[in-house]
Each structure stands twice: as structure tokens, then as C-alpha cells.
Design a protein around this motif. Structure first.
Motif, PDB file in Angstrom:
ATOM      1  N   ALA A 194      -4.261 -14.031  -5.042  1.00 28.49           N
ATOM      2  CA  ALA A 194      -2.736 -13.772  -4.686  1.00 28.49           C
ATOM      3  C   ALA A 194      -2.096 -13.005  -5.785  1.00 28.49           C
ATOM      4  O   ALA A 194      -1.452 -12.068  -5.407  1.00 28.49           O
ATOM      5  N   GLY A 195      -2.509 -13.307  -7.084  1.00 30.80           N
ATOM      6  CA  GLY A 195      -2.048 -12.165  -8.129  1.00 30.80           C
ATOM      7  C   GLY A 195      -2.416 -10.752  -7.917  1.00 30.80           C
ATOM      8  O   GLY A 195      -1.586  -9.784  -8.248  1.00 30.80           O
ATOM      9  N   MET A 196      -3.673 -10.704  -7.319  1.00 28.24           N
ATOM     10  CA  MET A 196      -4.353  -9.473  -7.314  1.00 28.24           C
ATOM     11  C   MET A 196      -3.770  -8.751  -6.131  1.00 28.24           C
ATOM     12  O   MET A 196      -3.647  -7.423  -6.407  1.00 28.24           O
ATOM     13  N   HIS A 197      -3.370  -9.250  -5.169  1.00 30.13           N
ATOM     14  CA  HIS A 197      -2.946  -8.408  -3.892  1.00 30.13           C
ATOM     15  C   HIS A 197      -1.371  -8.573  -3.440  1.00 30.13           C
ATOM     16  O   HIS A 197      -0.959  -7.882  -2.816  1.00 30.13           O
ATOM     17  N   PHE A 198      -0.609  -9.528  -4.315  1.00 34.24           N
ATOM     18  CA  PHE A 198       0.867  -9.687  -3.811  1.00 34.24           C
ATOM     19  C   PHE A 198       1.627  -9.798  -5.044  1.00 34.24           C
ATOM     20  O   PHE A 198       1.221  -9.803  -6.272  1.00 34.24           O
ATOM     21  N   MET A 248       1.024  -1.245  -0.144  1.00 39.10           N
ATOM     22  CA  MET A 248      -0.018  -0.074  -0.154  1.00 39.10           C
ATOM     23  C   MET A 248       0.688   1.171  -0.174  1.00 39.10           C
ATOM     24  O   MET A 248       1.802   1.170   0.755  1.00 39.10           O
ATOM     25  N   THR A 249       0.659   2.216  -0.817  1.00 36.50           N
ATOM     26  CA  THR A 249       1.421   3.416  -0.841  1.00 36.50           C
ATOM     27  C   THR A 249       1.403   4.114   0.293  1.00 36.50           C
ATOM     28  O   THR A 249       0.239   4.526   1.006  1.00 36.50           O
ATOM     29  N   GLU A 250       2.419   4.548   0.691  1.00 38.36           N
ATOM     30  CA  GLU A 250       2.780   5.402   2.124  1.00 38.36           C
ATOM     31  C   GLU A 250       1.826   6.713   1.843  1.00 38.36           C
ATOM     32  O   GLU A 250       1.825   7.400   0.756  1.00 38.36           O
ATOM     33  N   GLY A 251       1.247   6.941   2.740  1.00 36.33           N
ATOM     34  CA  GLY A 251       0.441   8.344   2.933  1.00 36.33           C
ATOM     35  C   GLY A 251      -1.019   8.049   2.381  1.00 36.33           C
ATOM     36  O   GLY A 251      -2.042   9.020   2.579  1.00 36.33           O
ATOM     37  N   ARG A 252      -1.407   7.034   1.931  1.00 38.60           N
ATOM     38  CA  ARG A 252      -2.823   6.810   1.501  1.00 38.60           C
ATOM     39  C   ARG A 252      -3.618   6.123   2.737  1.00 38.60           C
ATOM     40  O   ARG A 252      -3.290   5.539   3.425  1.00 38.60           O
ATOM     41  N   GLU A 253      -4.829   6.619   2.707  1.00 40.08           N
ATOM     42  CA  GLU A 253      -5.840   6.038   3.784  1.00 40.08           C
ATOM     43  C   GLU A 253      -6.042   4.539   3.319  1.00 40.08           C
ATOM     44  O   GLU A 253      -6.436   4.275   2.290  1.00 40.08           O
ATOM     45  N   PRO A 254      -6.012   3.636   4.272  1.00 41.00           N
ATOM     46  CA  PRO A 254      -6.168   2.172   4.076  1.00 41.00           C
ATOM     47  C   PRO A 254      -7.376   2.033   3.806  1.00 41.00           C
ATOM     48  O   PRO A 254      -8.741   2.634   4.186  1.00 41.00           O
ATOM     49  N   ASP A 255      -7.734   1.294   2.716  1.00 42.39           N
ATOM     50  CA  ASP A 255      -9.015   0.608   2.120  1.00 42.39           C
ATOM     51  C   ASP A 255      -9.677  -0.446   2.723  1.00 42.39           C
ATOM     52  O   ASP A 255      -8.992  -1.525   3.192  1.00 42.39           O
ATOM     53  N   ARG A 256     -10.516  -0.179   3.899  1.00 38.45           N
ATOM     54  CA  ARG A 256     -10.989  -1.108   4.771  1.00 38.45           C
ATOM     55  C   ARG A 256     -12.392  -1.895   4.185  1.00 38.45           C
ATOM     56  O   ARG A 256     -13.175  -2.583   5.079  1.00 38.45           O
ATOM     57  N   GLY A 257     -12.559  -1.862   3.022  1.00 41.11           N
ATOM     58  CA  GLY A 257     -13.887  -2.354   2.417  1.00 41.11           C
ATOM     59  C   GLY A 257     -13.618  -3.671   1.917  1.00 41.11           C
ATOM     60  O   GLY A 257     -12.575  -4.398   1.946  1.00 41.11           O
ATOM     61  N   LEU A 258     -14.552  -4.133   1.176  1.00 36.72           N
ATOM     62  CA  LEU A 258     -14.277  -5.229   0.526  1.00 36.72           C
ATOM     63  C   LEU A 258     -13.470  -5.329  -0.828  1.00 36.72           C
ATOM     64  O   LEU A 258     -12.663  -6.249  -1.157  1.00 36.72           O
ATOM     65  N   ARG A 313       1.778  -9.653 -12.405  1.00 29.48           N
ATOM     66  CA  ARG A 313       2.507  -8.603 -13.139  1.00 29.48           C
ATOM     67  C   ARG A 313       1.643  -7.536 -13.701  1.00 29.48           C
ATOM     68  O   ARG A 313       2.195  -6.544 -13.912  1.00 29.48           O
ATOM     69  N   GLN A 314       0.603  -7.830 -14.227  1.00 32.12           N
ATOM     70  CA  GLN A 314      -0.369  -6.817 -14.543  1.00 32.12           C
ATOM     71  C   GLN A 314      -0.636  -5.795 -13.666  1.00 32.12           C
ATOM     72  O   GLN A 314      -0.660  -4.340 -13.741  1.00 32.12           O
ATOM     73  N   MET A 315      -1.088  -6.282 -12.338  1.00 28.44           N
ATOM     74  CA  MET A 315      -1.208  -5.258 -11.331  1.00 28.44           C
ATOM     75  C   MET A 315      -0.050  -4.390 -10.935  1.00 28.44           C
ATOM     76  O   MET A 315      -0.034  -3.391 -10.522  1.00 28.44           O
ATOM     77  N   GLU A 316       1.253  -5.069 -10.942  1.00 30.14           N
ATOM     78  CA  GLU A 316       2.199  -4.118 -10.663  1.00 30.14           C
ATOM     79  C   GLU A 316       2.257  -2.799 -11.711  1.00 30.14           C
ATOM     80  O   GLU A 316       2.831  -1.991 -11.452  1.00 30.14           O
ATOM     81  N   HIS A 317       1.830  -3.229 -13.013  1.00 32.88           N
ATOM     82  CA  HIS A 317       2.178  -2.262 -14.045  1.00 32.88           C
ATOM     83  C   HIS A 317       0.999  -1.175 -13.595  1.00 32.88           C
ATOM     84  O   HIS A 317       1.058   0.054 -14.021  1.00 32.88           O
ATOM     85  N   GLN A 318      -0.147  -1.659 -13.226  1.00 36.23           N
ATOM     86  CA  GLN A 318      -1.184  -0.632 -12.878  1.00 36.23           C
ATOM     87  C   GLN A 318      -0.890   0.038 -11.843  1.00 36.23           C
ATOM     88  O   GLN A 318      -1.361   1.325 -11.608  1.00 36.23           O
ATOM     89  N   ARG A 319      -0.168  -0.549 -10.864  1.00 38.46           N
ATOM     90  CA  ARG A 319       0.163   0.600  -9.531  1.00 38.46           C
ATOM     91  C   ARG A 319       1.164   1.284  -9.830  1.00 38.46           C
ATOM     92  O   ARG A 319       1.133   2.453  -9.422  1.00 38.46           O
ATOM     93  N   ARG A 320       2.008   0.985 -10.865  1.00 35.09           N
ATOM     94  CA  ARG A 320       2.916   1.951 -11.274  1.00 35.09           C
ATOM     95  C   ARG A 320       2.329   3.421 -11.948  1.00 35.09           C
ATOM     96  O   ARG A 320       2.819   4.376 -11.921  1.00 35.09           O
TER      97      ARG A 320
END
Length: 393
Positions: free
Chosen positions: A111-115, A1-11, A164-171
Motif C-alpha cells: 500500500a505504501g509503495m503504490h498509494f 501515474m504521470t500524464e503522458g507516460r506509457e503505462p507499466d503493464r509488467g510486474l 511518504r518516501q515514494m512521494e519524494h521519489q516521484r517528485r
């Protein structure tokens, strides 16, 4: 999770809380299927009831625990009991994977979506063991085991591709957030750094226009104020342009020459309204771009005047390695320890305040490095000492 962002506590969304709650839903779905499967395998009634109870407890824990306070990778531990449950379920149903295979796929997607890819690969031996052990336990035929050999790598491949796709989207999202911070910084610069000097220039021009004949000394003073304020605007524009050039890699050009250091310091501090004591020995020279050198000196002395306390002292000395160290020291409270690592970051909160957008120290360090030197901070007692090293002339 990016530093400084409010944590997402939903589903839905990113972060450990969302990951854990999605796993809780998978446990709940497995609970329902375990209960529904009891009539079809009455001989395993006890095992399936026990599995249902375990899944209910895990679903509750995964949903209720405060995962947002933990390491972002912490929910990955939930995959281990999930794999154990899948293994027992396969065994209970006589080695049939018709009901468990979709859950293996769901687990790979989760696992791929979150890690990271590394986390997915680290999980792969546990996936293989969970899938193969019950098949061996019930002595399934060779064709089933051969199918498992292809199914498990396919699962891991799905997880890796998604990760790998999620890493690209996060960047990409981080790039967008950086652009948004840049836009906000430009807005702040216009609000703070431009409006004030423009007001002073307007006042000077109106005074000259309305007063008519003024004594030469008073007229000179008014014009000096206007020129000093236009200099502030010019330096702001140069700073924003330099930030863009430095960010674009290779856009910045240096016109290096030998510069007498004391004269450069005296000229730079002349732009400030605050008094600065210059203790630079005569005869010292640096190899630098005169305009960039002035920019570095103005940034450091203005930062000392803004955040520190007088006296502000500029000194210099050779460092014995062919470099010259230029020190700007104030006698204020110093920089809090928790902000020191961020001092030279772009948009640093340690380099902001009235009339600042947090670019000055970052630009100073980048300019110093472009010259072959560096910029650093050290606590003084009392106050702060910022140092720029540059090649000696």
C-alpha cells in the motif's frame, strides 16, 4: 501515474497494472500456504480449501484484468478481500498470527509503495478490524490483544513511511523529467530558431562581400533582413533566459515606466514578416517594462501569424478597472477545445510548430502577471483572440 507516460503493464514499476499484479502474487503465495496448512488443522479443512479457491480466483482476476485502463487507485480495492482472507486464516488457525503477520506486513509495504499517505490511513481501520476480530472470536488472552494494539499501528506506520518516501521519489523523478524536457526544448530551439536566421545572416553577409558596389536601396534591404534575423536570435535568447529566471523565482526584474501603447505595438509588429493591422487608439499608455512589453506583443502576434490566418488585428481598450486590455486576434481555425486549458503551459503542444518550442505563451502570461495583469484566450468567430491586461499608464 504521470500524464503522458506509457503505462507499466509488467510486474514491477509504478501504475495500477503493476500494483494489481503484485497483489496477485500475494494471493498466489497465500494460496500455497493455505494448501500447505491443511494437514496441520484437519478440523478446518473445508474452510482452508474454500480460502484456497477464493485466493486462486482473486489471483487470476488481479493478474488478468486491464487495470491500466482504470483509475490509479483502483487496485486498492484488492486489499479488502486480502484482509478478509487474512482474518479467516487467523480464525482457522485458532487465532495464531504466526502465518498471517508477514502478510499484513507485505500488505502495508504494498500500500505504501503504490498509494498515497491518505489512502494508507484510510485503510488502517480495515487492517485493525481484520487483525482483531478473529482474535476476539477465538477468545485469545489479554496479552495477545495488547500485542495487537501495538502491531496494527506499527503496520500503519510502515505504510505511511513508505508512502511518504515514494512521494519524494516521484517528485524527484518529475523534476528530472522536467529538466529533460527543458534540455530537449533547448535542442529544438537551436535546430529551428537559430539555424534559419543564421543562414539568412550568412547569406546577407556573403552578398555584401561578393557583390562589391550595390545600390544603396538594395544594400539597405539586405542589411534590414540581417538585422531582423539577428533580432529573432536575440529574442530567442531572451526568451530562454526569461524562462530560467521565471522558474528560479525572483530572478526577473522589471524597469517600469509609462509607455505609449500604439508606438510600442507598431514597433513590435515591425519584426514580423506577416502584415498586422494596428487598431490601437492614440493616447493610450500602459505602465510596463518597455522591453518586456515588446516581448509580450511579439510573442502574441508571432503566435497569431504562425497558427492563425490573416487579417491579424491588434486592438486595445480600457477595461474599467484601471487596467488596459490588449487584444491580438486572427481569423484562422481557432484553438481546439481540448487544447485550450494547456495554452499557457510551459512546452504546451498548443504553442508549438515550426520555429517554436512552446515557451512563448507561457512567458507572455508570466510576464503579464509580473506586471500585475494576466493573459487569456477567448474564441473569436472566426479565429482566436489572445488578451493581455496591463496597468494603465
Amino acid at each position: 501515474m504521470t500524464e503522458g507516460r506509457e503505462p507499466d503493464r509488467g510486474l514491477f514499476g509504478e501504475g495500477p497494472q503493476a500494483a494489481a499484479r503484485q497483489m496477485a502474487l500475494m494471493f498466489a503465495l497465500g494460496l500455497g500456504l493455505s494448501l500447505a496448512g491443511i494437514p496441520s488443522v484437519p478440523g478446518q479443512r473445508t474452510a482452508l480449501v474454500a480460502l484456497a479457491a477464493v485466493q486462486a480466483a482473486l489471483a487470476l482476476l488481479a493478474w488478468r484484468l486491464p487495470w491500466h485502463r482504470s483509475d490509479p487507485r483502483a487496485p486498492l480495492v484488492l486489499s479488502l478481500p486480502a484482509l478478509a482472507i487474512l482474518a479467516v486464516s487467523t480464525w482457522a488457525f485458532g487465532g495464531s498470527t504466526a502465518g498471517t503477520a508477514p502478510f499484513y506486513l507485505l500488505l502495508a509495504v504494498w500500500a505504501g509503495m503504490h498509494f498515497s499517505v491518505r489512502a494508507v490511513l484510510a485503510l488502517s481501520p480495515f487492517v485493525a478490524a481484520s487483525y482483531l476480530v478473529p482474535l476476539f472470536a477465538v477468545e485469545r488472552g489479554p496479552m495477545t490483544l495488547t500485542g495487537a494494539v501495538t502491531f496494527v499501528p506499527a503496520l500503519v506506520g510502515v505504510g505511511v513511511l513508505i508512502a511518504r518516501q515514494m512521494e519524494h521519489q516521484r517528485r524527484d523523478r518529475e523534476t528530472i523529467r522536467r529538466m529533460e524536457r527543458w534540455r530537449a526544448a533547448l535542442t529544438a530551439a537551436l535546430a529551428h530558431d537559430v539555424r534559419s536566421p543564421l543562414t539568412s545572416v550568412q547569406f546577407a553577409l556573403e552578398t555584401l562581400d561578393e557583390e562589391g558596389e550595390l545600390p544603396a536601396e538594395q544594400r539597405h534591404s539586405i542589411v534590414s533582413v540581417a538585422l531582423r534575423q539577428t533580432g529573432r536570435i536575440r529574442r530567442l535568447a531572451a526568451g530562454l533566459l526569461d524562462a530560467d529566471r521565471l522558474d528560479s523565482r525572483g530572478g526577473l526584474r522589471l524597469d517600469l515606466t509609462t509607455v505609449p501603447l500604439r508606438a510600442a505595438v507598431e514597433e513590435a509588429v515591425g519584426y514580423l514578416g506577416a502584415p498586422v493591422r494596428v487598431e490601437v487608439p492614440d493616447g493610450l499608455t500602459v505602465r510596463a517594462d518597455p522591453q518586456r512589453l515588446e516581448q509580450m506583443l511579439v510573442n502574441l502576434t508571432a503566435n497569431a501569424a504562425r497558427h492563425g490566418a490573416p487579417p491579424i488585428v491588434v486592438s486595445a481598450a480600457p477595461d474599467g478597472r484601471g487596467m488596459l486590455a490588449v487584444h491580438v486576434r486572427d481569423h484562422g481555425a481557432g484553438v481546439p477545445e481540448d487544447k485550450r486549458n494547456l495554452l499557457f503551459s510551459r512546452f504546451s503542444s498548443a504553442d508549438t510548430g515550426a520555429g517554436s518550442v512552446g515557451l512563448g505563451l507561457w512567458i507572455t502570461r508570466e510576464l503579464a502577471r509580473a506586471h500585475g495583469g494576466d493573459a487569456s484566450y477567448a474564441p473569436a468567430d472566426p479565429g482566436s483572440r489572445f488578451t493581455v491586461t496591463l496597468p494603465a499608464g
